[in-house]
Design a protein around this motif. Structure first.
Motif, PDB file in Angstrom:
ATOM      1  N   HIS A 102       0.853  -1.282   0.225  1.00  0.00           N
ATOM      2  CA  HIS A 102       0.009   0.185   0.167  1.00  0.00           C
ATOM      3  C   HIS A 102       0.746   0.698   0.414  1.00  0.00           C
ATOM      4  CE1 HIS A 102      -3.783  -2.454   0.559  1.00  0.00           C
ATOM      5  NE2 HIS A 102      -2.947  -2.738   1.566  1.00  0.00           N
ATOM      6  N   SER A 143       1.388   9.871  -7.287  1.00  0.00           N
ATOM      7  CA  SER A 143       0.793   9.887  -6.658  1.00  0.00           C
ATOM      8  C   SER A 143      -0.251  10.041  -6.460  1.00  0.00           C
ATOM      9  CB  SER A 143       1.381   9.018  -5.158  1.00  0.00           C
ATOM     10  OG  SER A 143       1.338   9.778  -4.083  1.00  0.00           O
ATOM     11  N   PHE A 161      -5.136   9.142  -6.120  1.00  0.00           N
ATOM     12  CA  PHE A 161      -5.708   8.226  -5.432  1.00  0.00           C
ATOM     13  C   PHE A 161      -7.643   9.004  -6.510  1.00  0.00           C
ATOM     14  CE2 PHE A 161      -9.563   7.208  -2.461  1.00  0.00           C
ATOM     15  CZ  PHE A 161      -9.222   5.480  -2.621  1.00  0.00           C
ATOM     16  N   SER A 192     -10.585   8.652  -6.254  1.00  0.00           N
ATOM     17  CA  SER A 192     -12.495   8.312  -5.692  1.00  0.00           C
ATOM     18  C   SER A 192     -13.482   8.322  -6.222  1.00  0.00           C
ATOM     19  CB  SER A 192     -12.757   9.263  -4.420  1.00  0.00           C
ATOM     20  OG  SER A 192     -13.692   8.843  -3.563  1.00  0.00           O
ATOM     21  N   ALA A 204      -4.281   4.972  -7.867  1.00  0.00           N
ATOM     22  CA  ALA A 204      -4.885   4.319  -6.812  1.00  0.00           C
ATOM     23  C   ALA A 204      -5.660   3.820  -6.516  1.00  0.00           C
ATOM     24  CB  ALA A 204      -4.076   4.507  -5.313  1.00  0.00           C
ATOM     25  N   MET A 205      -6.414   2.875  -6.549  1.00  0.00           N
ATOM     26  CA  MET A 205      -7.486   2.885  -6.203  1.00  0.00           C
ATOM     27  C   MET A 205      -8.273   1.090  -5.371  1.00  0.00           C
ATOM     28  SD  MET A 205      -8.982   3.002 -10.430  1.00  0.00           S
ATOM     29  CE  MET A 205     -10.540   2.192 -10.324  1.00  0.00           C
ATOM     30  N   GLN A 245      -5.794  -1.948  -5.870  1.00  0.00           N
ATOM     31  CA  GLN A 245      -4.534  -2.465  -4.595  1.00  0.00           C
ATOM     32  C   GLN A 245      -5.289  -3.253  -3.233  1.00  0.00           C
ATOM     33  OE1 GLN A 245      -2.799   0.274  -6.539  1.00  0.00           O
ATOM     34  NE2 GLN A 245      -1.834   0.556  -5.278  1.00  0.00           N
ATOM     35  N   SER A 298      -3.648   5.599   3.133  1.00  0.00           N
ATOM     36  CA  SER A 298      -3.203   5.893   1.804  1.00  0.00           C
ATOM     37  C   SER A 298      -3.698   6.663   1.145  1.00  0.00           C
ATOM     38  CB  SER A 298      -2.680   4.495   1.267  1.00  0.00           C
ATOM     39  OG  SER A 298      -3.746   4.414   0.545  1.00  0.00           O
ATOM     40  N   ILE A 299      -4.340   7.023   1.127  1.00  0.00           N
ATOM     41  CA  ILE A 299      -5.522   8.101   0.463  1.00  0.00           C
ATOM     42  C   ILE A 299      -4.545   9.802   0.902  1.00  0.00           C
ATOM     43  CG2 ILE A 299      -7.497   9.587  -0.292  1.00  0.00           C
ATOM     44  CD1 ILE A 299      -8.957   6.814   0.696  1.00  0.00           C
ATOM     45  N   SER A 309      -1.608   9.853  -0.611  1.00  0.00           N
ATOM     46  CA  SER A 309      -1.120   9.996  -1.852  1.00  0.00           C
ATOM     47  C   SER A 309      -1.002  12.011  -1.923  1.00  0.00           C
ATOM     48  CB  SER A 309      -2.688  10.046  -2.707  1.00  0.00           C
ATOM     49  OG  SER A 309      -2.612   8.369  -2.286  1.00  0.00           O
ATOM     50  N   ALA A 335      -5.887  14.219  -4.772  1.00  0.00           N
ATOM     51  CA  ALA A 335      -7.332  12.586  -4.687  1.00  0.00           C
ATOM     52  C   ALA A 335      -7.791  13.662  -6.004  1.00  0.00           C
ATOM     53  CB  ALA A 335      -7.740  12.778  -3.501  1.00  0.00           C
ATOM     54  N   GLU A 385     -14.179   8.645   2.344  1.00  0.00           N
ATOM     55  CA  GLU A 385     -12.230   9.014   1.266  1.00  0.00           C
ATOM     56  C   GLU A 385     -12.312  10.438   1.612  1.00  0.00           C
ATOM     57  OE1 GLU A 385     -13.387   6.161  -2.258  1.00  0.00           O
ATOM     58  OE2 GLU A 385     -12.634   4.270  -2.013  1.00  0.00           O
TER      59      GLU A 385
END
Length: 338
Positions: A152, A160, A162, A164, A188-189, A193, A206-207, A210, A213, A230
């Motif tokens: 993660h 990075s 994220f 959502s 990442a989603m 992940q 980890s959100i 990042s 977002a 989130e």
């Protein structure tokens, strides 16, 4: 001298090029640059949960909601070569602090391929920058870092991001994920992940770790507990306004006060329904339900300010973003990549 004893002796000293106080948990990029700067000068200590204001230093404590190890490990993962760092929780005046001790490095350390130093309490770029290094992927073990990797923690040198989204818009989220990955970013989603038995709570933290977002906001999104959780994690970041990159679905109406109030009323109803369900029930037998009630109350409390902030931003629809190859998003990321 023990780590905790060493830290206690530093508490109360004025901020300097070797000591930094932070009342809240910084973003991973802020933390990474500060660790980098300390490494390249004379080392230093970062104390989280301490406030320095108007030459007064006070102990605030760090909220248990902040899983600082995730944010710290993400920051460390982008430092190359790996710095010498010791960290851990320290209790002082019955409050919990998190302290990071950074040793001076014999090599030039770079964060995201850029080296930083610190002078007069200001972080500045050094003329020398390094490329990526395979030693960058590390995690916390017994207060120190090793060369192990965590699923993660984002390892690449690119930003990075994220994503959502609500499941009705999974196709749009997948398209954005593929585009970002193909262009050197680290998206990442949850669908990409998480694997069997992975920690959802760690992934949620980890959100916050990042750099950005992207929120694909729709009517379903704003009524989804998971999506709004989130959002709550992103809002914990003190730099959340610069971190959020909204994309709106054409079905969502948030630009008028009356439209935003409908979502406030929706979550008010959710709170009342959950309170009614718990009426007369022993709390020890309804731990999960109480947790859901607390979440609904937090969403109801924060959603108005969140929607007002989003409404003030210039947002395009999903379709408009796809037609322009997400140009607005990429332009913003590149303009704020340091």
């Amino acid at each position: 001298m023990l780590f905790e004893e060493y830290v206690t002796n530093q508490i109360g000293l004025p901020e300097s090029d070797r000591l930094k106080y932070e009342a809240l948990l910084p973003s991973s990029s802020e933390l990474g640059r500060l660790i980098c700067a300390f490494s390249n000068t004379n080392g230093g200590i970062i104390m989280l949960g301490m406030l320095s204001k108007n030459n007064k230093i006070s102990v605030k404590g760090l909220s248990a909601d902040f899983q600082v190890n995730v944010v710290l490990a993400n920051a460390i993962s982008k430092l190359s070569p790996a710095p010498s760092v010791q960290s851990g929780f320290v209790t002082y005046q019955e409050k919990q602090l998190f302290v990071i001790k950074v040793e001076k490095s014999d090599q030039t350390i770079a964060y995201n391929q850029t080296a930083y130093g610190i002078k007069s309490k200001k972080i500045y770029k050094l003329s020398q920058a390094l490329g990526s290094d395979t030693n960058a992927g590390i995690i916390l073990t017994n207060g120190k870092y090793t060369g192990l990797k965590n699923n993660h923690i984002l390892q690449a040198s690119g930003k990075s991001i994220f994503i959502s989204y609500q499941w009705h818009h999974k196709v749009a989220a997948n398209n954005l994920y593929a585009f970002l990955k193909a262009n050197g970013y680290v998206p990442a989603m949850d669908d990409h992940q998480l694997t069997y038995k992975d920690s959802i709570s760690t992934f949620m933290e980890s959100i916050r770790a990042s750099d950005f977002a992207v929120l694909i906001i729709s009517d379903e999104y704003l009524k989804s507990e998971n999506c709004m959780i989130e959002v709550l994690h992103v809002l914990k970041d003190r730099n959340s306004k610069n971190k959020i990159l909204p994309i709106r679905h054409e079905d969502v109406k948030i630009f008028k006060t009356a439209d935003r109030i409908k979502y406030v009323e929706f979550w008010k109803t959710q709170v009342k329904e959950r309170e009614k369900m718990l009426d007369g029930i022993d709390p020890t037998n309804a731990i999960e339900e109480l947790k859901k009630l607390r979440i609904a109350k937090q969403i109801h409390q924060d959603i108005s300010d969140f929607l007002s902030g989003i409404a003030d931003m210039i947002t395009n629809t999903i379709e408009e973003q796809e037609k322009t190859a997400y140009q607005n998003i990429i332009n913003f990321i590149e303009a704020n990549k340091n």
